[in-house]
Design a protein around this motif. Structure first.
Motif, mmCIF file in Angstrom:
data_model
loop_
_atom_site.group_PDB
_atom_site.id
_atom_site.type_symbol
_atom_site.label_atom_id
_atom_site.label_comp_id
_atom_site.label_asym_id
_atom_site.label_seq_id
_atom_site.Cartn_x
_atom_site.Cartn_y
_atom_site.Cartn_z
ATOM 1 N N GLY A 21 0.789 -1.222 0.000
ATOM 2 C CA GLY A 21 0.000 0.000 0.000
ATOM 3 C C GLY A 21 0.823 1.275 0.000
ATOM 4 N N ASP A 22 0.154 2.397 0.285
ATOM 5 C CA ASP A 22 0.797 3.718 0.300
ATOM 6 C C ASP A 22 1.658 3.896 1.543
ATOM 7 N N CYS A 81 4.575 2.949 2.630
ATOM 8 C CA CYS A 81 5.195 1.811 3.312
ATOM 9 C C CYS A 81 6.715 1.942 3.291
ATOM 10 N N GLY A 122 -0.761 -3.595 3.790
ATOM 11 C CA GLY A 122 -1.644 -2.437 3.742
ATOM 12 C C GLY A 122 -0.896 -1.113 3.657
ATOM 13 N N ASP A 123 -1.598 -0.021 3.941
ATOM 14 C CA ASP A 123 -1.015 1.327 3.924
ATOM 15 C C ASP A 123 -0.264 1.608 5.227
ATOM 16 N N ASN A 124 0.742 2.477 5.132
ATOM 17 C CA ASN A 124 1.432 3.012 6.316
ATOM 18 C C ASN A 124 2.058 1.919 7.182
ATOM 19 N N VAL A 125 2.631 0.920 6.537
ATOM 20 C CA VAL A 125 3.264 -0.186 7.258
ATOM 21 C C VAL A 125 4.770 0.028 7.293
ATOM 22 N N SER A 134 -3.084 -2.441 7.633
ATOM 23 C CA SER A 134 -2.616 -1.053 7.541
ATOM 24 C C SER A 134 -2.206 -0.497 8.903
ATOM 25 N N ASN A 135 -1.284 0.480 8.872
ATOM 26 C CA ASN A 135 -0.856 1.231 10.061
ATOM 27 C C ASN A 135 -0.187 0.348 11.109
ATOM 28 N N ASP A 160 -4.598 -4.705 11.442
ATOM 29 C CA ASP A 160 -4.329 -3.264 11.390
ATOM 30 C C ASP A 160 -3.923 -2.728 12.769
#
Length: 210
Positions: free
Chosen positions: A95-96, A98, A131-134, A150-151, A166
């Motif tokens: 994701g975004d 990362c 996911g995102d922000n990993v 994510s996160n 998450d």
């Protein structure tokens, strides 16, 4: 079905000539990436975009290793530090925002457990999704079929064999959830060390703009 079709369907396949031809294209790109002037950030960025295809702001510090590159899908602002390895027999979706510390390894490839089956040269690839922000800590290993939410933060040296949800910190071998990430964590940059006021003011401005 040919072996490329079998591979892409996450079925058992054999690495034949057609499979190796696809890998050959990737290795030519990696040869340029891993021998480019390490201070030429612009050229590194161009080669990374060529390797992954669609990407926005992706960057990595060579050396980097993969089998195909085209099976790796990264979101915005992807970053991988030195000596990252992604064995992308199957799809790897990231994701975004990362980040990967040095020596991260993501494996989608595997071989049968029984030696009689394994010695037939059949292998497989099962996709990995992140996911995102990993943030993946140094020397993290992710095995086939894993999903990371994510996160989430994965601690250094972890071996991730099962899905991680998450908004957690997880670590260990095998990797397990340690605790949830909460709003209280926002003010800390390392353990019990809080951001100084100058940095905090800057971050608040960034959050407002986004």
């Amino acid at each position: 079905m040919n072996n490329i079709e079998r591979r892409d369907a996450q079925m058992p396949y054999i690495s034949d000539g057609a499979v190796f031809e696809e890998q050959k294209k990737c290795r030519m790109i990696l040869q340029r990436l891993n021998t480019v002037d390490r201070s030429n950030f612009e050229e590194i960025g161009k080669i990374v975009k060529e390797l992954f295809g669609k990407s926005e702001g992706a960057f990595l510090n060579p050396p980097f290793y993969c089998d195909y590159g085209s099976h790796i899908e990264v979101g915005k602002n992807f970053f991988a530090n030195y000596n990252c390895m992604i064995i992308d027999v199957a799809k790897v979706k990231i994701g975004d925002n990362c980040q990967m510390a040095p020596n991260v390894a993501i494996y989608t490839a595997g071989h049968p457990v029984h030696p009689a089956s394994r010695n037939t040269a059949y292998e497989y690839g099962i996709e990995v999704t992140i996911g995102d922000n990993v943030w993946l800590g140094g020397n993290t290993v992710i095995v086939p079929g894993v999903h990371i939410g994510s996160n989430t933060v994965i601690g250094a040296g972890s071996v991730v064999t099962k899905d991680i949800p998450d908004w957690v910190i997880a670590a260990g071998n095998p990797c397990r959830v340690i605790r949830k990430i909460t709003e209280e964590d926002r003010k800390f940059y390392f353990r019990d060390r809080v951001f100084d006021q100058e940095a905090w003011n800057h971050m608040e401005q960034m959050w407002k703009e986004n």
